[in-house]
Write a protein that holds these residues in place. Structure first.
Motif, mmCIF file in Angstrom:
data_model
loop_
_atom_site.group_PDB
_atom_site.id
_atom_site.type_symbol
_atom_site.label_atom_id
_atom_site.label_comp_id
_atom_site.label_asym_id
_atom_site.label_seq_id
_atom_site.Cartn_x
_atom_site.Cartn_y
_atom_site.Cartn_z
ATOM 1 N N THR A 7 0.814 -1.213 0.000
ATOM 2 C CA THR A 7 0.000 0.000 0.000
ATOM 3 C C THR A 7 0.848 1.264 0.000
ATOM 4 O O THR A 7 0.301 2.357 0.023
ATOM 5 N N ARG A 19 -4.541 -7.110 -8.798
ATOM 6 C CA ARG A 19 -4.786 -5.672 -8.866
ATOM 7 C C ARG A 19 -4.602 -5.163 -10.290
ATOM 8 O O ARG A 19 -5.362 -4.307 -10.746
ATOM 9 N N PRO A 45 -14.891 -10.186 -0.904
ATOM 10 C CA PRO A 45 -13.966 -9.596 0.066
ATOM 11 C C PRO A 45 -12.584 -9.299 -0.542
ATOM 12 O O PRO A 45 -11.978 -8.272 -0.234
ATOM 13 N N SER A 46 -12.109 -10.179 -1.428
ATOM 14 C CA SER A 46 -10.808 -9.944 -2.069
ATOM 15 C C SER A 46 -10.861 -8.737 -2.993
ATOM 16 O O SER A 46 -9.942 -7.917 -3.017
ATOM 17 N N SER A 48 -12.864 -6.187 -2.773
ATOM 18 C CA SER A 48 -12.933 -4.997 -1.929
ATOM 19 C C SER A 48 -11.569 -4.652 -1.333
ATOM 20 O O SER A 48 -11.181 -3.478 -1.273
ATOM 21 N N LYS A 49 -10.823 -5.658 -0.911
ATOM 22 C CA LYS A 49 -9.491 -5.428 -0.346
ATOM 23 C C LYS A 49 -8.567 -4.831 -1.408
ATOM 24 O O LYS A 49 -7.867 -3.845 -1.160
ATOM 25 N N HIS A 50 -8.558 -5.433 -2.608
ATOM 26 C CA HIS A 50 -7.701 -4.931 -3.680
ATOM 27 C C HIS A 50 -8.099 -3.517 -4.098
ATOM 28 O O HIS A 50 -7.233 -2.665 -4.319
ATOM 29 N N GLY A 52 -9.459 -1.339 -2.213
ATOM 30 C CA GLY A 52 -9.019 -0.459 -1.129
ATOM 31 C C GLY A 52 -7.561 -0.063 -1.275
ATOM 32 O O GLY A 52 -7.200 1.104 -1.090
#
Length: 111
Positions: A7, A19, A45-46, A48-50, A52
């Motif tokens: 990040t 990504r 969930p993956s 959304s995480k990526h 983010g």
């Protein structure tokens, strides 16, 4: 040497293949999360995480419409990566020309 957190900047963020896949998918159109999940066959969930991570480094933008979130790429943030890789384009083209010339030399020598 330990690698920096994904990040921390755009280059580290796009080091993750999923990504890059998401960025490519978003390049054509703004998309809701659910559509990304279905099209890329990645669990929600993956995704959304990526998203983010991509959002944190500025590579994607989000627009909220009620309860729905729509994501799109941020071309201005991608430009520095493009410019950096473009520095190597001459090298790649030169290398490809050398390979082609060698292949032609071998083909001509075999005649």
């Amino acid at each position: 040497m330990a690698r920096a957190a994904t990040t921390s900047d755009a280059f580290n963020a796009v080091a993750e293949p999923r990504r890059r896949e998401i960025l490519s998918y978003l390049a054509a159109h703004e998309r809701p999360v659910g559509e990304i999940v279905i099209a890329l066959k990645i669990d929600q969930p993956s995704v959304s995480k990526h998203l983010g991570v991509l959002r944190q480094v500025g590579l994607v933008r989000v627009r909220c419409d009620g309860r729905h979130k729509y994501y799109r790429t941020n071309a201005a943030a991608i430009r520095p990566m493009h410019e950096w890789t473009r520095e190597f384009e001459r090298f790649w083209q030169h290398q490809l020309l050398r390979v082609k010339e060698r292949a032609e030399e071998k083909a001509n020598a075999g005649r």
